[in-house]
Design an enzyme around this catalytic site. Structure first.
Site, PDB file in Angstrom:
ATOM      1  N   HIS A   1      24.619   2.160 -18.620  1.00  0.00           N
ATOM      2  CA  HIS A   1      23.597   1.127 -18.845  1.00  0.00           C
ATOM      3  C   HIS A   1      24.274  -0.125 -19.381  1.00  0.00           C
ATOM      4  O   HIS A   1      25.189  -0.031 -20.195  1.00  0.00           O
ATOM      5  CB  HIS A   1      22.542   1.612 -19.851  1.00  0.00           C
ATOM      6  CG  HIS A   1      21.264   0.862 -19.725  1.00  0.00           C
ATOM      7  ND1 HIS A   1      21.103  -0.390 -20.253  1.00  0.00           N
ATOM      8  CD2 HIS A   1      20.108   1.168 -19.098  1.00  0.00           C
ATOM      9  CE1 HIS A   1      19.888  -0.815 -19.952  1.00  0.00           C
ATOM     10  NE2 HIS A   1      19.260   0.106 -19.255  1.00  0.00           N
TER      11      HIS A   1
ATOM     12  N   ASP B   1      16.830   7.418 -16.493  1.00  0.00           N
ATOM     13  CA  ASP B   1      16.554   8.091 -15.224  1.00  0.00           C
ATOM     14  C   ASP B   1      17.108   9.504 -15.156  1.00  0.00           C
ATOM     15  O   ASP B   1      16.818  10.234 -14.211  1.00  0.00           O
ATOM     16  CB  ASP B   1      17.139   7.265 -14.061  1.00  0.00           C
ATOM     17  CG  ASP B   1      16.337   5.998 -13.825  1.00  0.00           C
ATOM     18  OD1 ASP B   1      15.118   6.040 -14.064  1.00  0.00           O
ATOM     19  OD2 ASP B   1      16.921   4.988 -13.428  1.00  0.00           O
TER      20      ASP B   1
HETATM   21  N1  CMC Z   1      29.141   6.529 -13.286  1.00  0.00           N
HETATM   22  C1  CMC Z   1      30.466   6.288 -13.352  1.00  0.00           C
HETATM   23  N2  CMC Z   1      31.004   5.159 -13.816  1.00  0.00           N
HETATM   24  C2  CMC Z   1      30.154   4.212 -14.230  1.00  0.00           C
HETATM   25  C3  CMC Z   1      28.759   4.382 -14.205  1.00  0.00           C
HETATM   26  C4  CMC Z   1      28.267   5.597 -13.698  1.00  0.00           C
HETATM   27  N3  CMC Z   1      26.963   5.829 -13.622  1.00  0.00           N
HETATM   28  N4  CMC Z   1      28.166   3.281 -14.676  1.00  0.00           N
HETATM   29  C5  CMC Z   1      29.138   2.435 -14.990  1.00  0.00           C
HETATM   30  N5  CMC Z   1      30.349   2.993 -14.708  1.00  0.00           N
HETATM   31  C6  CMC Z   1      31.658   2.386 -14.904  1.00  0.00           C
HETATM   32  C7  CMC Z   1      31.987   1.464 -13.725  1.00  0.00           C
HETATM   33  O1  CMC Z   1      32.619   2.147 -12.692  1.00  0.00           O
HETATM   34  C8  CMC Z   1      32.848   0.442 -14.389  1.00  0.00           C
HETATM   35  O2  CMC Z   1      34.127   0.991 -14.585  1.00  0.00           O
HETATM   36  P1  CMC Z   1      35.452   0.087 -14.450  1.00  0.00           P
HETATM   37  O3  CMC Z   1      35.321  -0.932 -15.555  1.00  0.00           O
HETATM   38  O4  CMC Z   1      36.560   1.051 -14.641  1.00  0.00           O
HETATM   39  O5  CMC Z   1      35.386  -0.536 -13.094  1.00  0.00           O
HETATM   40  C9  CMC Z   1      32.213   0.263 -15.774  1.00  0.00           C
HETATM   41  O6  CMC Z   1      31.589   1.529 -16.043  1.00  0.00           O
HETATM   42  C10 CMC Z   1      31.170  -0.832 -15.831  1.00  0.00           C
HETATM   43  O7  CMC Z   1      30.232  -0.584 -14.776  1.00  0.00           O
HETATM   44  P2  CMC Z   1      29.317  -1.710 -14.141  1.00  0.00           P
HETATM   45  O8  CMC Z   1      28.759  -1.196 -12.850  1.00  0.00           O
HETATM   46  O9  CMC Z   1      30.063  -2.994 -14.112  1.00  0.00           O
HETATM   47  O10 CMC Z   1      28.177  -1.794 -15.233  1.00  0.00           O
HETATM   48  P3  CMC Z   1      26.841  -2.617 -15.093  1.00  0.00           P
HETATM   49  O11 CMC Z   1      26.418  -2.927 -16.456  1.00  0.00           O
HETATM   50  O12 CMC Z   1      26.996  -3.718 -14.110  1.00  0.00           O
HETATM   51  O13 CMC Z   1      25.838  -1.562 -14.402  1.00  0.00           O
HETATM   52  C11 CMC Z   1      24.353   0.234 -14.122  1.00  0.00           C
HETATM   53  C12 CMC Z   1      24.904  -0.812 -15.094  1.00  0.00           C
HETATM   54  C13 CMC Z   1      23.165   0.926 -14.748  1.00  0.00           C
HETATM   55  C14 CMC Z   1      23.882  -0.455 -12.818  1.00  0.00           C
HETATM   56  C15 CMC Z   1      25.469   1.246 -13.810  1.00  0.00           C
HETATM   57  O14 CMC Z   1      25.795   1.958 -14.985  1.00  0.00           O
HETATM   58  C16 CMC Z   1      25.079   2.204 -12.703  1.00  0.00           C
HETATM   59  O15 CMC Z   1      25.240   1.869 -11.517  1.00  0.00           O
HETATM   60  N6  CMC Z   1      24.560   3.439 -13.047  1.00  0.00           N
HETATM   61  C17 CMC Z   1      24.133   4.379 -12.044  1.00  0.00           C
HETATM   62  C18 CMC Z   1      22.752   4.007 -11.521  1.00  0.00           C
HETATM   63  C19 CMC Z   1      21.691   4.257 -12.558  1.00  0.00           C
HETATM   64  O16 CMC Z   1      21.626   5.300 -13.172  1.00  0.00           O
HETATM   65  N7  CMC Z   1      20.780   3.281 -12.712  1.00  0.00           N
HETATM   66  C20 CMC Z   1      19.676   3.351 -13.647  1.00  0.00           C
HETATM   67  C21 CMC Z   1      19.843   2.370 -14.761  1.00  0.00           C
HETATM   68  S1  CMC Z   1      18.757   2.655 -16.146  1.00  0.00           S
HETATM   69  C22 CMC Z   1      17.184   2.370 -15.545  1.00  0.00           C
HETATM   70  C23 CMC Z   1      16.935   1.074 -14.952  1.00  0.00           C
HETATM   71  O17 CMC Z   1      17.346   0.034 -15.466  1.00  0.00           O
HETATM   72  O18 CMC Z   1      16.246   1.058 -13.968  1.00  0.00           O
END
Ligand code: CMC
Length: 398
Positions: free
Chosen positions: A281, A335
């Site tokens: 998140h 989620d």
């Molecule tokens: N699994 C593995 N690695 C992850 C995950 C994950 N779920 N989430 C973030 N990371 C890693 C990502 O690979 C990156 O690593 P590195 O710096 O080595 O490249 C680092 O953490 C930062 O990730 P990001 O994608 O830049 O983070 P963000 O803040 O842009 O994205 C997020 C947040 C929620 C979109 C992301 O964590 C994600 O895609 N999670 C999976 C989808 C999910 O569960 N979404 C529901 C979010 S909560 C409810 C809502 O808001 O609707």
């Protein structure tokens, strides 16, 4: 204009253009960039705390109802008993949707995603209630009531329509959450199931400036109608990085198959740089407090209605992920456990995100109202990375 005057004006040298201000650094995804001021919801992502208008969401989930929480979010204070009774009554009175909207939904493809059906039907409300009076508190109240009342009816209606059945009319004697579950199945739900579902709506109802709420505020800032505001937010919520992740979590758990497969599956997924659905998140660096509440709600349901082996798998995945992803601040988000709760309630998987939308409508409307209170249209800048000015080539010379 006299000759002298025009001569003098053309002689004045043009004022020099102001020196360009140094643009702020580009932050992909606007991470850490405040895009609004808001008094609705506060997240402490390091302590794992979430408050709505100053109230801890764990207390609200245990003590409040969804409609009372919606009132709190939108009007800023808990309602008195009279205000709440009136509000509940108004919402109950507006639950029905026009037969024209039901007919429109009958023309949607049955295999279409319910989020697309919801976005289209939410937008269609603007055709029926087009009078826009954004400075009139009665108009605001009426639009809030209508949207909170009709969104669940539209979600339930599409569910039946796509199965070839006629929608079930709302039951006026049932509270909000129980009525929605009734409209899905035509069976009055068990009181514990209805109470747990209501708590789910409370904890999904608001979460500061997430993508769909930002989308709602941008749309609101153009002074369009509230149905367009909610429709744009529904479209944004549908994506798998936002609300859509709750569907994908169950598919992921089923793909893992059994608890002994969790560690090899996770190691492979991390090595392939896959996102683990239901984890991570932007705001939380610890376990999302909503995941904590949902996990406890799931356990209450299992105690009462029987265990779900996918829950053991989910717990094993959470433990394995804590070792591997915890150091990066990646823990279960809202989620991760919600799908297990909805599955136990017998809700089809592709309705999980529409249910998120039912709940989040309260937050979107709170932000709509707040945006109108101090509006300035959103119009951010960009950093242009395209071509320098170039010569037009006629078609036959290219
Ligand atoms: N699994 C593995 N690695 C992850 C995950 C994950 N779920 N989430 C973030 N990371 C890693 C990502 O690979 C990156 O690593 P590195 O710096 O080595 O490249 C680092 O953490 C930062 O990730 P990001 O994608 O830049 O983070 P963000 O803040 O842009 O994205 C997020 C947040 C929620 C979109 C992301 O964590 C994600 O895609 N999670 C999976 C989808 C999910 O569960 N979404 C529901 C979010 S909560 C409810 C809502 O808001 O609707």
């Amino acid at each position: 204009m006299s000759d002298t005057a025009s001569h003098t004006a053309s002689d004045v040298p043009p004022a020099p253009a102001p020196a360009p201000a140094t643009p702020p650094p580009f932050r992909p995804g606007l991470e850490g960039v405040p895009a609004t001021q808001s008094a609705i919801c506060d997240i402490d992502g390091r302590q794992g705390q979430l408050t709505y208008r100053g109230f801890d969401t764990a207390i609200l989930a245990a003590q409040s109802t969804f409609l009372e929480t919606a009132y709190l979010l939108i009007w800023g204070d808990l309602p008195t008993a009279v205000q709440l009774r009136e509000f509940e009554h108004e919402v109950q009175m507006h639950r029905r949707v026009s037969f024209r909207i039901r007919d429109m939904m009958k023309s949607f493809p049955a295999q279409g995603h319910p989020m697309d059906a919801l976005q289209a039907s939410a937008a269609s409300l603007g055709l029926f209630y087009s009078r826009r009076a954004l400075d009139n508190p009665e108009y605001i109240y009426g639009a809030v009531v209508r949207l909170l009342a009709k969104i669940p009816t539209m979600v339930a209606a599409f569910q039946l329509i796509r199965k070839g059945q006629d929608p079930i009319q709302p039951r006026d004697d049932l509270p909000y959450a129980a009525n929605f579950l009734y409209m899905l199945t035509e069976r009055e739900p068990d009181p514990l199931a209805a109470r747990i579902f209501d708590a789910c709506l409370i904890i999904h109802s608001e979460h500061s400036l997430n993508a769909s709420t930002f989308s709602a505020r941008v749309t609101a800032s153009t002074l369009t109608d509230p149905y367009a505001v909610v429709a744009s937010a529904v479209g944004t919520l549908a994506g798998p990085l936002h609300g859509g992740a709750n569907e994908d979590v169950l598919a992921m758990l089923e793909a893992i198959g059994s608890p002994d497969q969790v560690e090899p599956w996770l190691d492979r997924a991390i090595a392939e740089r896959q996102k683990i659905m239901g984890f991570g998140h932007r705001e939380y660096k610890v376990k999302d407090p909503r995941a904590v509440i949902l996990q406890s709600l799931a356990e209450q349901l299992f105690d009462r209605f029987g265990h779900d082996p996918l829950y053991d798998l989910a717990c094993a995945l959470e433990r394995a992920a804590a070792e591997r992803l915890g150091p990066k601040g990646i823990y279960p988000n809202v989620d991760f456990y919600s799908g297990l709760v909805y599955r136990k309630l017998g809700i089809p998987r592709d309705l999980f995100t529409p249910i998120f939308a039912i709940a989040r409508t309260a937050g979107w409307l709170a932000h709509w109202k707040e945006q109108l209170g101090a509006n300035r249209i959103f119009r951010p800048s960009q950093i242009y990375t395209g071509s320098l000015p170039r010569q037009w080539q006629p078609l036959d010379a290219r």
